[in-house]
Design a protein around this motif. Structure first.
Motif, PDB file in Angstrom:
ATOM      1  N   ASN A 281       0.855  -1.195   0.000  1.00 16.17           N
ATOM      2  CA  ASN A 281       0.000   0.000   0.000  1.00 16.17           C
ATOM      3  C   ASN A 281       0.886   1.238   0.000  1.00 16.17           C
ATOM      4  O   ASN A 281       1.634   1.473   0.951  1.00 16.17           O
ATOM      5  N   LYS A 282       0.782   2.048  -1.080  1.00 13.40           N
ATOM      6  CA  LYS A 282       1.615   3.238  -1.218  1.00 13.40           C
ATOM      7  C   LYS A 282       0.922   4.498  -0.706  1.00 13.40           C
ATOM      8  O   LYS A 282       1.473   5.593  -0.813  1.00 13.40           O
ATOM      9  N   ASN A 283      -0.284   4.346  -0.158  1.00  8.37           N
ATOM     10  CA  ASN A 283      -1.033   5.508   0.311  1.00  8.37           C
ATOM     11  C   ASN A 283      -0.625   5.960   1.705  1.00  8.37           C
ATOM     12  O   ASN A 283      -1.007   7.044   2.143  1.00  8.37           O
TER      13      ASN A 283
ATOM     14  N   SER B 101       2.587   5.240   5.021  1.00  6.93           N
ATOM     15  CA  SER B 101       3.769   4.526   5.505  1.00  6.93           C
ATOM     16  C   SER B 101       3.501   4.059   6.928  1.00  6.93           C
ATOM     17  O   SER B 101       2.904   4.773   7.733  1.00  6.93           O
TER      18      SER B 101
ATOM     19  N   SER C  69      -0.791  10.046   0.614  1.00  2.62           N
ATOM     20  CA  SER C  69      -1.552  10.312  -0.603  1.00  2.62           C
ATOM     21  C   SER C  69      -2.761  11.197  -0.287  1.00  2.62           C
ATOM     22  O   SER C  69      -3.584  10.851   0.560  1.00  2.62           O
TER      23      SER C  69
END
Length: 205
Positions: A41-43, A45, A84
């Motif tokens: 998941n890059k939305n 950290s 994000s």
């Protein structure tokens, strides 16, 4: 009673109960330290540092396999940050968490868990062995995010590790995957999926 005192009390009672019922030669105590981050998941950290104690007892042993019951009190220290804007604006974030100051700010979270599970191990040489570990248990988290409510949740762990015997102790390395959720018991339950690696020493008695 604070979360840390409750965690300590559960650990002491569990240790006394298991130790009193098991034969000493079948019992082991381990100390572990781990590092982890979010999976896929890059939305946001999600990074964690955690420590755990493992109490284990031998259930059955054959020529090729050993089966153990384990109890693992654990404490996690987590840094969580949303990365994000689109993710942050989704419908399930429409709450007090919507404040602009929350975007990209770091939140510091503490989790306390008590997992129960099993280990199946097999030797690959005189000193080396590999093992599969699975555990599940209750968890308390002290901070609400848009993915998980504050309070009660569950910790689920699957690990594939390697152990090396040195004199009277066992050194272990355990890559693992974990899933944290509250099973729909709280208002927010998207949860976290993490990948971790932990290192530890295990002392058989």
């Amino acid at each position: 009673m604070t979360n840390s005192r409750l965690f300590a009390l559960i650990f002491i009672l569990t240790f006394k109960g298991v130790y009193a019922q098991e034969i000493k030669r079948n019992f082991a105590v381990g100390i572990y330290y781990g590092l982890g981050d979010n999976l896929g998941n890059k939305n946001y950290s999600y990074t964690s540092r955690y420590s755990k104690v493992q109490l284990s007892t031998l259930l059955k042993q054959s020529r090729n396999f050993k089966y153990q019951l384990i109890i693992q009190p654990e404490m996690d220290f987590i840094e969580y940050k949303r990365t994000s804007r689109d993710y942050y604006a989704k419908e399930y974030v429409q709450s007090t968490l919507e404040r602009p100051s929350k975007y990209r700010s770091v939140e510091y979270i503490k989790d306390y868990s008590l997992n129960v599970g099993f280990i199946i191990s097999t030797p690959i040489s005189e000193r080396f062995s590999i093992f599969l570990l699975g555990s599940v248990g209750p968890m308390i988290t002290d901070t609400e995010t848009e993915r998980l409510s504050k309070g009660f949740a569950f910790s689920n762990i699957v690990s594939l590790g390697i152990a090396y015997k040195v004199c009277n102790m066992i050194v272990e390395v355990r890559p693992n995957f974990s899933h944290l959720s509250n099973g729909g018991l709280q208002k927010v339950n998207i949860g976290f999926n993490t990948r971790n690696v932990e290192f530890g020493l295990n002392y058989p008695f």
